[in-house]
Design a protein around this motif. Structure first.
Motif, PDB file in Angstrom:
ATOM      1  N   TRP A 221      30.124 -14.400 -39.523  1.00  0.00           N
ATOM      2  CA  TRP A 221      29.504 -13.611 -40.665  1.00  0.00           C
ATOM      3  C   TRP A 221      28.188 -14.331 -40.788  1.00  0.00           C
ATOM      4  O   TRP A 221      27.108 -13.688 -41.023  1.00  0.00           O
ATOM      5  N   TRP A 229      17.480 -16.932 -41.627  1.00  0.00           N
ATOM      6  CA  TRP A 229      16.684 -18.076 -42.423  1.00  0.00           C
ATOM      7  C   TRP A 229      15.820 -18.846 -41.492  1.00  0.00           C
ATOM      8  O   TRP A 229      14.961 -19.406 -41.921  1.00  0.00           O
ATOM      9  N   HIS A 264      43.163 -25.533 -41.498  1.00  0.00           N
ATOM     10  CA  HIS A 264      42.836 -25.666 -43.027  1.00  0.00           C
ATOM     11  C   HIS A 264      43.149 -24.459 -43.947  1.00  0.00           C
ATOM     12  O   HIS A 264      42.921 -24.632 -45.115  1.00  0.00           O
ATOM     13  N   ALA A 295      20.278 -26.790 -44.547  1.00  0.00           N
ATOM     14  CA  ALA A 295      19.790 -26.864 -45.637  1.00  0.00           C
ATOM     15  C   ALA A 295      18.492 -27.795 -45.656  1.00  0.00           C
ATOM     16  O   ALA A 295      17.324 -27.436 -46.289  1.00  0.00           O
ATOM     17  N   ASN A 348      37.960 -26.955 -50.955  1.00  0.00           N
ATOM     18  CA  ASN A 348      39.270 -26.202 -50.109  1.00  0.00           C
ATOM     19  C   ASN A 348      39.624 -27.108 -48.928  1.00  0.00           C
ATOM     20  O   ASN A 348      40.946 -27.217 -48.642  1.00  0.00           O
ATOM     21  N   VAL A 363      40.582 -19.001 -54.453  1.00  0.00           N
ATOM     22  CA  VAL A 363      40.013 -18.907 -52.879  1.00  0.00           C
ATOM     23  C   VAL A 363      39.198 -17.433 -52.914  1.00  0.00           C
ATOM     24  O   VAL A 363      38.250 -17.308 -52.234  1.00  0.00           O
TER      25      VAL A 363
END
Ligand code: HAS
Length: 545
Positions: A221, A229, A264, A295, A348, A363
């Motif tokens: 996704w 970006w 996880h 970033a 998380n 969550v």
């Protein structure tokens, strides 16, 4: 783009936006039920509504939007032949038939198993067969994209592939390898079990195979948003791609590290050796790196562009950004949301902290910030130029303004809803539960105010959805005819040449497979060996156990 390319992408986008409307309505109903403001009529069950919401938004909208968008990117950068186009349509129809089958079972109340369809919840076989068809259809899309790049490379020997086509192929490779897990559990476990050929289902095996797929799913996704970006936003703001090599490296890291991390999601699950959970947590921290690279890259690109335009001072570059252009504004709000969203993800993934938030509505807050804000706002940002570019129309000043209002509504609604979910989760409220006073316990009374906030946020978001669907209809059918730019940025002219090893597919796929085998082989053998009597890993056909 040719008429053929436009029709193909638009077919996928129609399904995506119809899904947005239906799924959004279900979301609104949920928040109203959960806050005790509404009782569902005609015997409709809360979990039926929740399943429609999760499946149609999390699985259908995303997959159709992404594959459609990626076809447009591939057509623009490397082209699509007639034969490839035919296969692309075949994939579309297989996916649509599968989606329809699964949707019907959910609407008939025969598959209220939520989007993760965890065993031992059982759905009608048509639900699983439908899902399998969606996966098969998407595999056709994978191979069409692989073939497109392969043909281009053959015709352009020694040249580096266009950045966006490279990114699409990485995303589809990631998808293909990840969906092998979900295909295995659906075909070998769920379908025989739901058809009655198997008496039992091994829950741990099915959940492990699901999460082998489920985590890379979230990067499937995310990566199309990153494509925009890295390679589209610079063009919109009048800049250039900061570093082609860094962008490719980040995508390669996603391919390698997004799959061997499924544990996880299973940190609280018995039956998996803690050492392997620890190893997969370490690998999860590796998959944070490409987002940090992204970033960095975004900040660098914004600053360089701003300084080139003459803006001075530490933050002067901030002012040059085209805040009034919705093609920039919507993805930018998505980017900003990813700062707290990603921080939540890191929380998380931290084993001990996971014990605090697991199975709480925190969550749900996390994934509404990630997929339902960062990703979806970027997808909306893409739609403002992609749809008119495909339909031969123009994004008008009015629609641009409406888009900005839509983005603000989304940001406000989501801040309230997701914020309330995060806090409520820390106060212990469970996810996936309908309205309950929990026998009047004191703790549950603490949650009520936040549930109301969720309903308020959810209602604001629904207004945002109606607005977005209105904009979609306008851009598709009513906006004035014209030429809308398909904005693809160029590299900085003084950029170092991209090292060719970044396109060494054998190397990256080899390393990915090696990491997966390392992270999963021993724990999987353990899981199978420790399967309790009466719960063999694959109970099929009956009598084998
Ligand atoms: Fe997650 C659960 C860990 C990212 C989606 N996640 C979920 C679920 C979903 C989901 C759907 O470790 C629920 C599944 C279910 O139903 O049970 N997640 C992470 C980690 C990351 C992460 C470590 N998740 C995502 C993304 C998603 C997504 C992305 C969707 C698209 N997640 C978890 C864990 C769980 C989990 C556990 C299980 C919890 C449990 O117990 O059930 C990382 O990838 C995050 C890294 C991101 C960053 C942020 C970088 C910031 C950027 C923006 C820069 C901004 C700029 C703008 C440049 C480190 C790139 C500045 C501009 C100015 C003008 C100032």
């Amino acid at each position: 783009l040719t008429k053929f390319d436009s029709k193909l992408t638009m077919a996928f986008l129609y399904v995506a936006f119809i899904s947005l409307l239906i799924g959004g309505l279900m979301g609104l109903l949920q928040t109203l039920v959960r806050s005790g403001t509404l009782e569902l009529p005609w015997g409709i069950d809360y979990y039926q509504v929740l399943t429609v919401h999760g499946v149609i938004l999390g699985l259908v909208l995303t997959t159709f939007f992404i594959i459609g968008f990626q076809y447009a990117l591939m057509a623009k950068t490397v082209g699509i032949s007639k034969k490839q186009g035919k296969y692309a349509w075949l994939g579309f129809w297989v996916m649509l038939i599968g989606t329809t089958m699964s949707a019907i079972t959910i609407l008939l109340g025969k598959a209220s198993v939520l989007y993760t369809f965890y065993a031992p919840l059982k759905a009608h076989p048509a639900f699983y067969i439908g899902l399998a068809l969606v996966v098969v259809g998407s595999w056709i899309a994978c191979f069409v994209n692989f073939r497109q790049l392969y043909v281009w490379k053959k015709e352009h020997k020694g040249e580096k592939s266009p950045l966006l086509s490279f990114m699409v192929v990485i995303n589809m490779l990631l998808w293909f390898i990840a969906t092998l897990g979900v295909a295995a559990t659906v075909l070998i476990q769920f379908i025989p079990w739901s058809l009655g050929y198997a008496e039992t289902i091994n829950v741990l095996v099915s959940r492990t195979l699901f999460w082998y797929f489920g985590h890379p799913l979230v990067y499937f996704w995310l990566l199309p948003a990153y494509m925009a970006w890295y390679a589209i936003i610079p063009k919109i703001i009048g800049g250039k791609i900061f570093s082609d090599s860094l962008a490719r490296l980040s995508f390669v890291l996603f391919l390698m590290f997004s799959i061997p991390v499924g544990f996880h999601h299973q940190l609280t699950e018995p039956g998996i050796d803690p050492t392997w959970k620890f190893i997969q947590v370490v690998l999860t921290f590796m998959v944070i790196i490409p987002s940090l690279l992204t970033a960095f890259s975004m900040f660098a690109m914004f600053e360089i562009t701003g300084r080139r335009k003459g803006f001075k001072g530490l933050f002067g570059w901030f002012k040059h950004l085209p805040w009034k252009d919705v093609r920039f504004f919507a993805p930018m709000v998505g980017m900003l949301a990813f700062i707290p969203a990603g921080t939540g993800g890191i929380i998380n993934a931290s084993h001990q902290l996971n014990n605090v938030i697991h199975n709480t509505i925190w969550v749900t807050g996390h994934f509404h910030l990630t997929v339902a804000t960062t990703v979806i706002l970027t997808f909306f940002g893409i739609s403002y130029w992609l749809i008119p570019a495909l339909t031969g129309r123009k994004l008008t000043f009015k629609m641009n303004k409406l888009g900005i209002i839509q983005t603000i509504i989304w940001a406000v609604g989501m801040s309230i809803m997701s914020g309330a979910m995060h806090i409520q989760g820390l106060l212990g409220a469970p996810r996936r539960s309908s309205y309950s006073t929990y026998g009047g316990t004191e703790q549950a009374t603490d949650w009520i105010g936040y549930q109301m906030a969720q309903a308020i946020g959810g209602s604001i978001l629904f207004i945002g959805i109606i607005l977005m669907v209105y904009i979609f209809v306008n851009l598709t059918f009513f906006a004035p005819k014209g030429v809308e730019e398909f904005p693809i940025a160029e590299e900085e002219s003084d950029a170092e040449p991209t090292p060719m090893f970044l396109e060494n597919w054998k190397l990256w796929v080899g390393l990915t497979v090696a990491l997966i085998l390392f992270a999963y082989t021993i724990p999987f053998i353990d899981i199978i060996q420790q399967s309790p009597p009466g719960s063999p890993p694959f109970d099929w056909p009956i009598g084998n156990s």
